[in-house]
Each structure stands twice: as C-alpha cells, then as structure tokens.
Design a protein around this motif. Structure first.
Motif, mmCIF file in Angstrom:
data_model
loop_
_atom_site.group_PDB
_atom_site.id
_atom_site.type_symbol
_atom_site.label_atom_id
_atom_site.label_comp_id
_atom_site.label_asym_id
_atom_site.label_seq_id
_atom_site.Cartn_x
_atom_site.Cartn_y
_atom_site.Cartn_z
ATOM 1 N N ASN A 74 0.704 -1.508 0.036
ATOM 2 C CA ASN A 74 0.039 0.332 -0.277
ATOM 3 C C ASN A 74 1.081 1.240 0.015
ATOM 4 O O ASN A 74 0.482 2.351 0.116
ATOM 5 N N GLY A 75 2.099 0.694 0.157
ATOM 6 C CA GLY A 75 3.275 2.851 -0.402
ATOM 7 C C GLY A 75 4.269 2.569 0.908
ATOM 8 O O GLY A 75 5.094 3.212 0.904
ATOM 9 N N GLY A 76 3.993 1.305 2.164
ATOM 10 C CA GLY A 76 4.381 2.222 3.303
ATOM 11 C C GLY A 76 4.711 3.186 3.791
ATOM 12 O O GLY A 76 5.265 2.677 5.093
ATOM 13 N N ASN A 77 3.145 3.280 3.448
ATOM 14 C CA ASN A 77 3.332 4.465 4.430
ATOM 15 C C ASN A 77 2.089 4.207 5.561
ATOM 16 O O ASN A 77 1.432 3.372 5.799
ATOM 17 N N THR A 78 2.552 4.688 6.832
ATOM 18 C CA THR A 78 2.259 4.667 8.083
ATOM 19 C C THR A 78 1.971 6.000 9.095
ATOM 20 O O THR A 78 2.478 6.530 8.690
ATOM 21 N N PRO A 79 1.155 6.167 9.457
ATOM 22 C CA PRO A 79 0.957 6.985 10.952
ATOM 23 C C PRO A 79 1.384 6.497 11.723
ATOM 24 O O PRO A 79 2.821 5.738 12.157
ATOM 25 N N ASP A 80 1.910 8.149 12.829
ATOM 26 C CA ASP A 80 3.313 8.081 13.428
ATOM 27 C C ASP A 80 2.267 6.911 14.268
ATOM 28 O O ASP A 80 1.147 7.127 14.815
ATOM 29 N N PRO A 81 2.940 6.134 15.104
ATOM 30 C CA PRO A 81 3.013 5.255 16.534
ATOM 31 C C PRO A 81 2.402 6.077 17.387
ATOM 32 O O PRO A 81 1.026 5.443 17.968
ATOM 33 N N LYS A 82 2.335 7.181 17.483
ATOM 34 C CA LYS A 82 2.174 7.806 19.045
ATOM 35 C C LYS A 82 0.562 8.881 18.057
ATOM 36 O O LYS A 82 0.306 9.603 19.077
ATOM 37 N N ALA A 83 -0.130 8.068 17.192
ATOM 38 C CA ALA A 83 -0.862 8.741 16.693
ATOM 39 C C ALA A 83 -2.458 8.702 17.325
ATOM 40 O O ALA A 83 -2.002 7.747 18.403
ATOM 41 N N ASP A 84 -3.692 9.214 17.365
ATOM 42 C CA ASP A 84 -4.640 8.866 18.292
ATOM 43 C C ASP A 84 -5.467 7.662 17.978
ATOM 44 O O ASP A 84 -4.646 6.844 17.276
ATOM 45 N N GLY A 85 -5.931 7.272 18.558
ATOM 46 C CA GLY A 85 -6.570 5.421 18.473
ATOM 47 C C GLY A 85 -7.066 5.823 17.370
ATOM 48 O O GLY A 85 -7.386 4.715 16.720
#
Length: 134
Positions: A74-85
């Motif tokens: 899917n492009g390897g883009n991930t949200p910041d692990p510290k993002a909201d739930g």
C-alpha cells in the motif's frame, strides 16, 4: 519476505536479530542504530520470532508477515505510532481488514507500526523465506 531470525523480546523495546547461542542463552543484536549485542536467557525471558506472530482475526488468525506485506504494498506509509487511537485503528482496518477489534488493542497496532518502521529499510521484503525443515 524473510523474517527468520528477527525476534521481539518481552520487556525490551524494538526488534532484535538472532545471531547465535551460547551457554547463557541466545545472542541478540538490536536492529536500531546502536547495534547493541545482548544475551537473553529463555528461562527468564520470552522471545517470539516475527514469522510466528499472528494477530487475532474475526474468523482466522492473521499472520504478521501478511500485514507487513500489505503495508508495503500500500505504499509503506504508516501513521505516527503516537497518533490518536482512531487514526491508528482506521489505518489498521485498511491493512488488516478482518482483525478482531475487541482483542487487537491500540498498543498492538502501535507496536506493529513501529516494527514496520524498523524493518522497512532492510532487504527483508525482497528475500524469499527459507523453506521449512521437514
């Protein structure tokens, strides 16, 4: 994808590469920039290889390897692990659509995103997994 030899150690952040064994236990090397080597004794510490980890699914368990491959595809883009739930949960619905939302916690999603970010630069996605020994 070849995740053989990559382990998660209970109580230690990050991921480790299994590089050997001695009388005291298994010799591990951290995958972070420090490349710290340590020995873990399995009688006091739990260790899990990434290729053996599964995620609770609604019907069947989902292999971590499949989720990591989907993230890459899917492009390897991930949200910041510290993002909201909510942000993390929405992302995980895309990469693991049939996960059991009541048993997969936000902390699990954060850990998987962190693990992906650690291994994404490694050549693991291009390597074939070795055949299991019969």
């Amino acid at each position: 994808m070849n995740l053989r030899g990559l382990v998660s150690v209970t109580g230690k952040p990050g991921l480790f590469k299994l590089i050997g064994q001695n009388k005291g236990g298994f010799v591990l090397e951290s995958l972070d920039a420090a490349k710290v080597k340590s020995v873990v004794n399995l009688s006091t510490t739990k260790m899990a290889t990434l290729e053996d980890i599964t995620i609770y699914g609604e019907d069947d368990e989902i292999r971590l390897m499949d989720v990591l491959e989907t993230i890459k595809t899917n492009g390897g883009n991930t949200p910041d692990p510290k993002a909201d739930g909510d942000t993390l949960r929405n992302f995980f619905r895309e990469v693991a659509p049939n996960h059991d939302e009541s048993r997969v916690y936000t902390s699990d999603i954060k850990k998987i995103i962190s693990w992906y970010n650690i291994i994404k630069e490694l050549p693991l996605f291009d390597e074939e997994a070795p055949e299991p020994i019969a």
